[in-house]
Design an enzyme around this catalytic site. Structure first.
Site, mmCIF file in Angstrom:
data_model
loop_
_atom_site.group_PDB
_atom_site.id
_atom_site.type_symbol
_atom_site.label_atom_id
_atom_site.label_comp_id
_atom_site.label_asym_id
_atom_site.label_seq_id
_atom_site.Cartn_x
_atom_site.Cartn_y
_atom_site.Cartn_z
ATOM 1 C CB SER A 124 -25.947 -5.321 25.655
ATOM 2 O OG SER A 124 -27.238 -5.287 26.240
ATOM 3 C CE1 TYR A 161 -27.607 -9.298 22.319
ATOM 4 C CE2 TYR A 161 -28.107 -8.617 24.564
ATOM 5 C CZ TYR A 161 -27.784 -8.307 23.255
ATOM 6 O OH TYR A 161 -27.637 -6.980 22.897
#
Length: 247
Positions: free
Chosen positions: A138, A151
Site C-alpha cells: 500500500s 494496517y
C-alpha cells in the site's frame, strides 16, 4: 514477469483490486484461480469465464494455509504465479486502553498470511518456469494513516519482507511489489464512492500497463501513489503525513 500463459493464484480475488486484476489477467490469456473467504463473491468473479476457478481460503492458522496450498497445487499443478493480495483495513483508537483484536487480526491477515502462504508454496514455485510472487502492499506502507495504524504497519512490514524475499530468490523466482494508492473499493465501508480516491477501473488499467513493461518493475506503482512512495526521499514526509491524517 510474463503476462500470458501463466497459472495465477490470487488471494483476495473475490472483490476489489484482486477481483479486477484477476479478470484482467484472465483476459490476457492466463489461467486464474481466485481465493478468498466468501464463496459467493468468488463465483461472481469467475462467472462465465473459462479457465477461471475459485477456492475458499482460510488464512487464520498455519495449518489452514498448508491445507489450502496442498489443495491448490493438487488441483492446479501448473501454478507458477502467487499473488498475495488478501488484506483487511480497520480503524483503531490507540489513545486509551482497549482490545488488541483489530491489530492481531490485521497482522495475521496482512502479514502472516502472505508469509505463511509463500512458505507453503515456495518449493513448488522453485520448480516452475517463469515463476513469480506478487505482494500487494500500500502507499500507506511508506506514509502511515493515523486512523489505521495496524494496517499501515502491516503493509510497511510486508514491504520490507518483500525486499528480503526478492534478494533471496533473485535468479530463481521473480518478486514484485504492488503498492496501490487509495482506490475506490469496499476495503473500508463507503470507500468505493469516496471523493479523491482512484477509480478501480483506471487503477487496474494503469497497473496492467506497468506489468507489461519489459522488464517488469520490481515495484508496480501507478502515478497516484508516487506522492506517498517517494515522500521521504523527496523531503516531504510531514506534508504527506498531514494529508493521510486528514482522511
Amino acid at each position: 514477469m510474463k503476462t500470458t500463459g501463466n497459472t495465477i493464484l490470487i488471494t483476495g480475488g473475490g472483490s476489489g483490486i484482486g477481483s479486477e486484476l484477476a479478470q484482467r489477467f484472465h483476459d490476457m490469456g492466463n489461467s486464474v484461480i481466485v481465493a478468498g473467504r466468501t464463496r459467493a463473491s468468488l463465483e461472481e468473479t469467475i462467472s462465465g469465464r473459462a479457465n477461471m476457478h475459485a477456492l475458499t481460503f482460510d488464512a487464520s492458522t498455519p495449518e489452514s494455509i498448508d491445507a489450502f496450498a496442498a489443495e491448490a497445487v493438487s488441483r492446479f499443478p501448473a501454478i507458477n504465479v502467487l499473488f498475495n493480495n488478501a488484506g483487511i483495513m480497520e480503524r483503531e483508537d490507540l489513545t486509551t486502553r482497549g482490545s488488541t483484536d483489530i491489530a492481531e487480526r490485521t497482522l495475521v491477515t496482512n502479514l502472516l498470511g502472505p508469509i505463511r502462504l509463500t512458505n507453503a508454496l515456495i518449493d513448488h514455485l522453485n520448480g516452475q518456469d517463469d515463476a513469480a510472487i506478487v505482494n500487494t502492499t500500500s502507499g500507506l506502507a511508506f506514509v502511515p494513516m493515523k486512523a489505521t495504524p495496524s494496517y499501515s504497519a502491516s503493509k510497511a512490514a510486508l514491504h520490507s519482507w518483500t525486499i528480503s524475499l526478492r534478494e533471496q530468490l533473485r535468479g530463481k523466482v521473480e518478486v514484485i511489489e504492488l503498492a496501490p494508492p487509495a482506490v475506490r473499493t469496499e476495503l473500508t465501508p463507503g470507500q468505493s464512492t469516496r471523493e479523491g480516491y482512484m477509480p478501480l477501473d483506471d487503477y487496474a488499467s494503469e497497473v496492467m500497463g506497468l506489468f507489461q513493461q519489459v522488464p517488469t518493475p520490481e515495484e508496480v506503482l501507478v502515478k497516484n501513489v508516487h506522492f506517498l512512495r517517494f515522500a521521504e526521499r523527496e523531503n516531504r514526509f510531514e506534508q504527506a503525513l498531514a494529508m493521510t491524517s486528514a482522511f
